[in-house]
Design an enzyme around this catalytic site. Structure first.
Site, mmCIF file in Angstrom:
data_model
loop_
_atom_site.group_PDB
_atom_site.id
_atom_site.type_symbol
_atom_site.label_atom_id
_atom_site.label_comp_id
_atom_site.label_asym_id
_atom_site.label_seq_id
_atom_site.Cartn_x
_atom_site.Cartn_y
_atom_site.Cartn_z
ATOM 1 N N ARG A 11 16.187 24.218 9.099
ATOM 2 C CA ARG A 11 15.969 22.829 8.848
ATOM 3 C C ARG A 11 14.844 22.163 9.825
ATOM 4 O O ARG A 11 14.155 21.301 9.417
ATOM 5 C CB ARG A 11 17.183 22.059 9.607
ATOM 6 C CG ARG A 11 17.145 20.574 9.452
ATOM 7 C CD ARG A 11 18.292 19.928 10.268
ATOM 8 N NE ARG A 11 18.316 18.747 9.990
ATOM 9 C CZ ARG A 11 17.612 17.743 10.224
ATOM 10 N NH1 ARG A 11 16.373 18.058 10.752
ATOM 11 N NH2 ARG A 11 17.799 16.423 9.927
ATOM 12 N N TYR A 18 7.882 18.579 5.994
ATOM 13 C CA TYR A 18 7.790 17.042 5.515
ATOM 14 C C TYR A 18 7.023 16.028 6.325
ATOM 15 O O TYR A 18 6.448 15.274 5.896
ATOM 16 C CB TYR A 18 9.243 16.418 5.223
ATOM 17 C CG TYR A 18 10.324 17.213 4.423
ATOM 18 C CD1 TYR A 18 9.710 18.015 3.251
ATOM 19 C CD2 TYR A 18 11.442 17.683 4.655
ATOM 20 C CE1 TYR A 18 10.440 18.549 2.349
ATOM 21 C CE2 TYR A 18 12.407 18.425 3.909
ATOM 22 C CZ TYR A 18 11.695 18.936 2.798
ATOM 23 O OH TYR A 18 12.708 19.798 1.645
ATOM 24 N N PHE A 33 -5.023 4.034 8.884
ATOM 25 C CA PHE A 33 -4.571 5.321 9.730
ATOM 26 C C PHE A 33 -5.660 6.246 9.908
ATOM 27 O O PHE A 33 -5.653 6.646 11.132
ATOM 28 C CB PHE A 33 -3.631 5.924 8.939
ATOM 29 C CG PHE A 33 -2.605 7.206 9.849
ATOM 30 C CD1 PHE A 33 -1.810 6.998 10.659
ATOM 31 C CD2 PHE A 33 -2.922 8.554 9.261
ATOM 32 C CE1 PHE A 33 -1.250 7.992 11.306
ATOM 33 C CE2 PHE A 33 -2.467 9.436 9.814
ATOM 34 C CZ PHE A 33 -1.600 9.332 11.014
ATOM 35 N N TYR A 35 -8.678 5.417 10.482
ATOM 36 C CA TYR A 35 -9.585 4.710 11.587
ATOM 37 C C TYR A 35 -8.847 4.877 12.958
ATOM 38 O O TYR A 35 -9.584 5.243 14.125
ATOM 39 C CB TYR A 35 -9.956 3.256 11.453
ATOM 40 C CG TYR A 35 -10.562 3.058 10.151
ATOM 41 C CD1 TYR A 35 -11.506 3.764 9.535
ATOM 42 C CD2 TYR A 35 -10.350 1.676 9.283
ATOM 43 C CE1 TYR A 35 -12.206 3.635 8.322
ATOM 44 C CE2 TYR A 35 -10.866 1.464 8.366
ATOM 45 C CZ TYR A 35 -11.982 2.226 7.612
ATOM 46 O OH TYR A 35 -12.589 1.989 6.476
ATOM 47 N N GLU A 71 1.436 2.571 12.831
ATOM 48 C CA GLU A 71 0.839 2.462 11.358
ATOM 49 C C GLU A 71 1.617 3.149 10.477
ATOM 50 O O GLU A 71 1.562 2.959 9.230
ATOM 51 C CB GLU A 71 -0.554 3.104 11.604
ATOM 52 C CG GLU A 71 -1.554 2.740 10.357
ATOM 53 C CD GLU A 71 -1.704 1.354 9.977
ATOM 54 O OE1 GLU A 71 -1.381 0.974 8.920
ATOM 55 O OE2 GLU A 71 -2.151 0.537 10.977
ATOM 56 N N GLU A 78 5.142 -0.682 3.555
ATOM 57 C CA GLU A 78 4.089 -1.050 2.414
ATOM 58 C C GLU A 78 4.586 -0.258 1.020
ATOM 59 O O GLU A 78 4.626 -0.706 -0.023
ATOM 60 C CB GLU A 78 2.898 -1.165 2.732
ATOM 61 C CG GLU A 78 2.384 -1.958 3.669
ATOM 62 C CD GLU A 78 0.998 -1.717 4.308
ATOM 63 O OE1 GLU A 78 0.348 -0.841 3.756
ATOM 64 O OE2 GLU A 78 0.474 -2.887 4.627
ATOM 65 N N SER A 100 2.557 -5.157 9.887
ATOM 66 C CA SER A 100 1.378 -5.382 10.226
ATOM 67 C C SER A 100 1.318 -5.938 11.788
ATOM 68 O O SER A 100 0.562 -5.308 12.561
ATOM 69 C CB SER A 100 0.411 -6.371 9.451
ATOM 70 O OG SER A 100 -0.992 -6.413 9.659
#
Length: 125
Positions: A11, A18, A33, A35, A71, A78, A100
């Site tokens: 696991r 992942y 991300f 930057y 982020e 998103e 954001s």
């Protein structure tokens, strides 16, 4: 049909794969991300110079990681909103704006912690 989940080291191995897959996807698809990753990598060596204790070092590095974490969460929000549909919905816009805002607050926290430690170690002491 009964599905059994992996346990133990198997696991852990799959969870790590992942996680790395997610980091790669975020780095490839999200300019913010990228930057923030480069900014964190640039600031990391300075954290060792600025910190005068292990606690300070932990705080400085933790704030850099906090920005990246926020982020990633924002990117996940998103992606889910975009998957749900392309038409405008006020709640979808709100979800994106809140994600954001979380990133923005993590940047404020980073500036406060770094500024406070720099102030204590170099301007007061």
């Amino acid at each position: 049909m009964i599905v059994t989940k992996s346990t133990g080291l198997i696991r852990f191995y799959h969870a790590t794969r992942y996680s790395l897959k997610g980091l790669k996807a975020a780095y490839r698809s999200e300019p913010a991300f990228r930057y923030e990753t480069w900014a964190a990598l640039a600031m990391l060596p300075f954290s060792f110079w600025i910190a005068q204790s292990g606690l300070q070092l932990g705080l400085l590095i933790s704030t850099l990681l906090l920005v990246l974490i926020m982020e990633l969460v924002n990117t996940a929000i998103e992606a889910i909103v975009d998957r749900a549909g392309t038409e405008f919905h006020a709640l979808a816009g709100l979800a994106k704006d809140l994600g954001s805002a979380a990133v923005l607050f993590s940047l404020f926290i980073t500036a406060l912690v770094w500024g406070g430690i720099i102030y204590d170690n170099f301007l007061v002491g």
